[in-house]
Write a protein that holds these residues in place. Structure first.
Motif, PDB file in Angstrom:
ATOM      1  N   ASP A   1      64.162 -15.300 -26.432  1.00 17.31           N
ATOM      2  CA  ASP A   1      64.652 -15.195 -25.061  1.00 17.31           C
ATOM      3  C   ASP A   1      65.225 -13.819 -24.749  1.00 17.31           C
ATOM      4  N   LYS A   2      65.673 -13.107 -25.753  1.00 14.41           N
ATOM      5  CA  LYS A   2      66.289 -11.796 -25.541  1.00 14.41           C
ATOM      6  C   LYS A   2      65.608 -10.739 -26.409  1.00 14.41           C
ATOM      7  N   ALA A   3      65.494  -9.541 -25.870  1.00 11.02           N
ATOM      8  CA  ALA A   3      64.873  -8.434 -26.607  1.00 11.02           C
ATOM      9  C   ALA A   3      65.632  -8.157 -27.894  1.00 11.02           C
ATOM     10  N   GLN A   4      66.952  -8.175 -27.829  1.00  4.72           N
ATOM     11  CA  GLN A   4      67.764  -7.903 -29.014  1.00  4.72           C
ATOM     12  C   GLN A   4      67.514  -8.947 -30.095  1.00  4.72           C
ATOM     13  N   GLU A   5      67.396 -10.187 -29.681  1.00  5.22           N
ATOM     14  CA  GLU A   5      67.125 -11.271 -30.632  1.00  5.22           C
ATOM     15  C   GLU A   5      65.770 -11.056 -31.316  1.00  5.22           C
ATOM     16  N   MET A   6      64.760 -10.647 -30.543  1.00  3.30           N
ATOM     17  CA  MET A   6      63.443 -10.392 -31.120  1.00  3.30           C
ATOM     18  C   MET A   6      63.509  -9.226 -32.098  1.00  3.30           C
ATOM     19  N   ALA A   7      64.207  -8.156 -31.734  1.00  5.75           N
ATOM     20  CA  ALA A   7      64.343  -6.998 -32.622  1.00  5.75           C
ATOM     21  C   ALA A   7      65.047  -7.392 -33.912  1.00  5.75           C
ATOM     22  N   ASP A   8      66.111  -8.167 -33.803  1.00  4.23           N
ATOM     23  CA  ASP A   8      66.854  -8.600 -34.990  1.00  4.23           C
ATOM     24  C   ASP A   8      66.021  -9.529 -35.867  1.00  4.23           C
ATOM     25  N   ASP A   9      65.312 -10.482 -35.231  1.00  2.00           N
ATOM     26  CA  ASP A   9      64.461 -11.402 -35.998  1.00  2.00           C
ATOM     27  C   ASP A   9      63.358 -10.644 -36.722  1.00  2.00           C
ATOM     28  N   PHE A  10      62.738  -9.696 -36.018  1.00  2.00           N
ATOM     29  CA  PHE A  10      61.669  -8.920 -36.646  1.00  2.00           C
ATOM     30  C   PHE A  10      62.218  -8.144 -37.836  1.00  2.00           C
ATOM     31  N   ASP A  11      63.341  -7.457 -37.642  1.00  2.00           N
ATOM     32  CA  ASP A  11      63.923  -6.636 -38.704  1.00  2.00           C
ATOM     33  C   ASP A  11      64.258  -7.477 -39.935  1.00  2.00           C
ATOM     34  N   LYS A  12      64.890  -8.616 -39.722  1.00  3.30           N
ATOM     35  CA  LYS A  12      65.254  -9.511 -40.829  1.00  3.30           C
ATOM     36  C   LYS A  12      64.005 -10.017 -41.563  1.00  3.30           C
ATOM     37  N   HIS A  13      63.017 -10.476 -40.795  1.00  2.00           N
ATOM     38  CA  HIS A  13      61.779 -10.995 -41.374  1.00  2.00           C
ATOM     39  C   HIS A  13      61.032  -9.887 -42.121  1.00  2.00           C
ATOM     40  N   TRP A  14      60.937  -8.701 -41.520  1.00  2.00           N
ATOM     41  CA  TRP A  14      60.213  -7.583 -42.114  1.00  2.00           C
ATOM     42  C   TRP A  14      60.843  -7.191 -43.457  1.00  2.00           C
ATOM     43  N   ARG A  15      62.153  -7.028 -43.496  1.00  2.00           N
ATOM     44  CA  ARG A  15      62.838  -6.625 -44.732  1.00  2.00           C
ATOM     45  C   ARG A  15      62.623  -7.665 -45.844  1.00  2.00           C
ATOM     46  N   LYS A  16      62.735  -8.926 -45.496  1.00  2.00           N
ATOM     47  CA  LYS A  16      62.544 -10.000 -46.471  1.00  2.00           C
ATOM     48  C   LYS A  16      61.108  -9.998 -46.995  1.00  2.00           C
ATOM     49  N   THR A  17      60.151  -9.838 -46.108  1.00  2.00           N
ATOM     50  CA  THR A  17      58.743  -9.848 -46.485  1.00  2.00           C
ATOM     51  C   THR A  17      58.382  -8.640 -47.336  1.00  2.00           C
ATOM     52  N   VAL A  18      58.839  -7.459 -46.944  1.00  2.00           N
ATOM     53  CA  VAL A  18      58.558  -6.242 -47.715  1.00  2.00           C
ATOM     54  C   VAL A  18      59.135  -6.371 -49.121  1.00  2.00           C
ATOM     55  N   ALA A  19      60.350  -6.894 -49.231  1.00  2.00           N
ATOM     56  CA  ALA A  19      60.961  -7.080 -50.552  1.00  2.00           C
ATOM     57  C   ALA A  19      60.135  -8.032 -51.407  1.00  2.00           C
ATOM     58  N   ALA A  20      59.631  -9.107 -50.787  1.00  2.00           N
ATOM     59  CA  ALA A  20      58.817 -10.071 -51.532  1.00  2.00           C
ATOM     60  C   ALA A  20      57.512  -9.438 -52.000  1.00  2.00           C
ATOM     61  N   VAL A  21      56.880  -8.643 -51.151  1.00  2.00           N
ATOM     62  CA  VAL A  21      55.623  -7.982 -51.530  1.00  2.00           C
ATOM     63  C   VAL A  21      55.872  -6.996 -52.670  1.00  2.00           C
ATOM     64  N   LYS A  22      56.940  -6.251 -52.587  1.00  2.00           N
ATOM     65  CA  LYS A  22      57.241  -5.254 -53.622  1.00  2.00           C
ATOM     66  C   LYS A  22      57.611  -5.915 -54.944  1.00  2.00           C
ATOM     67  N   ASP A  23      58.153  -7.127 -54.898  1.00  2.00           N
ATOM     68  CA  ASP A  23      58.537  -7.843 -56.124  1.00  2.00           C
ATOM     69  C   ASP A  23      57.378  -8.590 -56.759  1.00  2.00           C
ATOM     70  N   THR A  24      56.227  -8.649 -56.072  1.00  2.00           N
ATOM     71  CA  THR A  24      55.061  -9.330 -56.616  1.00  2.00           C
ATOM     72  C   THR A  24      54.420  -8.471 -57.695  1.00  2.00           C
ATOM     73  N   PRO A  25      54.232  -8.997 -58.903  1.00  2.00           N
ATOM     74  CA  PRO A  25      53.637  -8.178 -59.971  1.00  2.00           C
ATOM     75  C   PRO A  25      52.183  -7.834 -59.660  1.00  2.00           C
ATOM     76  N   ASP A  26      51.753  -6.659 -60.127  1.00  2.00           N
ATOM     77  CA  ASP A  26      50.356  -6.276 -59.996  1.00  2.00           C
ATOM     78  C   ASP A  26      49.504  -7.262 -60.787  1.00  2.00           C
ATOM     79  N   SER A  27      48.279  -7.485 -60.351  1.00  2.00           N
ATOM     80  CA  SER A  27      47.412  -8.448 -61.034  1.00  2.00           C
ATOM     81  C   SER A  27      47.117  -8.004 -62.476  1.00  2.00           C
ATOM     82  N   GLY A  28      47.180  -6.714 -62.758  1.00  2.77           N
ATOM     83  CA  GLY A  28      46.933  -6.220 -64.104  1.00  2.77           C
ATOM     84  C   GLY A  28      48.083  -6.476 -65.067  1.00  2.77           C
ATOM     85  N   SER A  29      49.271  -6.785 -64.519  1.00  2.00           N
ATOM     86  CA  SER A  29      50.432  -6.977 -65.396  1.00  2.00           C
ATOM     87  C   SER A  29      50.729  -8.440 -65.669  1.00  2.00           C
ATOM     88  N   LEU A  30      49.845  -9.323 -65.281  1.00  2.00           N
ATOM     89  CA  LEU A  30      50.069 -10.758 -65.510  1.00  2.00           C
ATOM     90  C   LEU A  30      49.729 -11.182 -66.904  1.00  2.00           C
TER      91      LEU A  30
END
Length: 108
Positions: free
Chosen positions: A79-108
């Motif tokens: 409903d609010k631009a600020q809410e969308m910006a905050d939701d995106f930022d929170k989701h993006w940071r969480k997702t990027v951290a998860a991707v970076k913590d995923t081991p490479d397929s060669g290291s399994l």
């Protein structure tokens, strides 16, 4: 990219002045931090007004061919631009951290 544009993008993100955005019915752009988890390139996010119901959504701009769509699943308009910006930022940071913590397929 033009340094003045980069400064404006950074200032806009830091300000996050949603009240002005909603009054003028415009969009704002800011650089997502951290950058793309795949290539490290800059990712720019535009918070936009969507449709006639004055809800706020986003679009993502990235110069690299990395497919970021799967990383952004689950974000819904707000409903609010600020809410969308905050939701995106929170989701993006969480997702990027998860991707970076995923081991490479060669290291399994």
């Amino acid at each position: 990219m033009n340094s003045a544009l980069c400064e404006w993008l950074t200032e806009t993100k830091n300000r996050k002045n949603a009240d002005i955005l909603e009054k003028i019915g415009r969009s704002t752009t800011f650089q997502a931090e951290p950058d793309c988890p795949f290539c490290g390139g800059p990712v720019f996010v535009r918070i936009i007004e969507t449709g006639e119901d004055r809800r706020w959504g986003f679009t993502v701009h990235h110069a690299s061919p990395c497919n970021l769509e799967p990383l952004l699943q689950g974000l819904r308009p707000c409903d609010k631009a600020q809410e969308m910006a905050d939701d995106f930022d929170k989701h993006w940071r969480k997702t990027v951290a998860a991707v970076k913590d995923t081991p490479d397929s060669g290291s399994l």
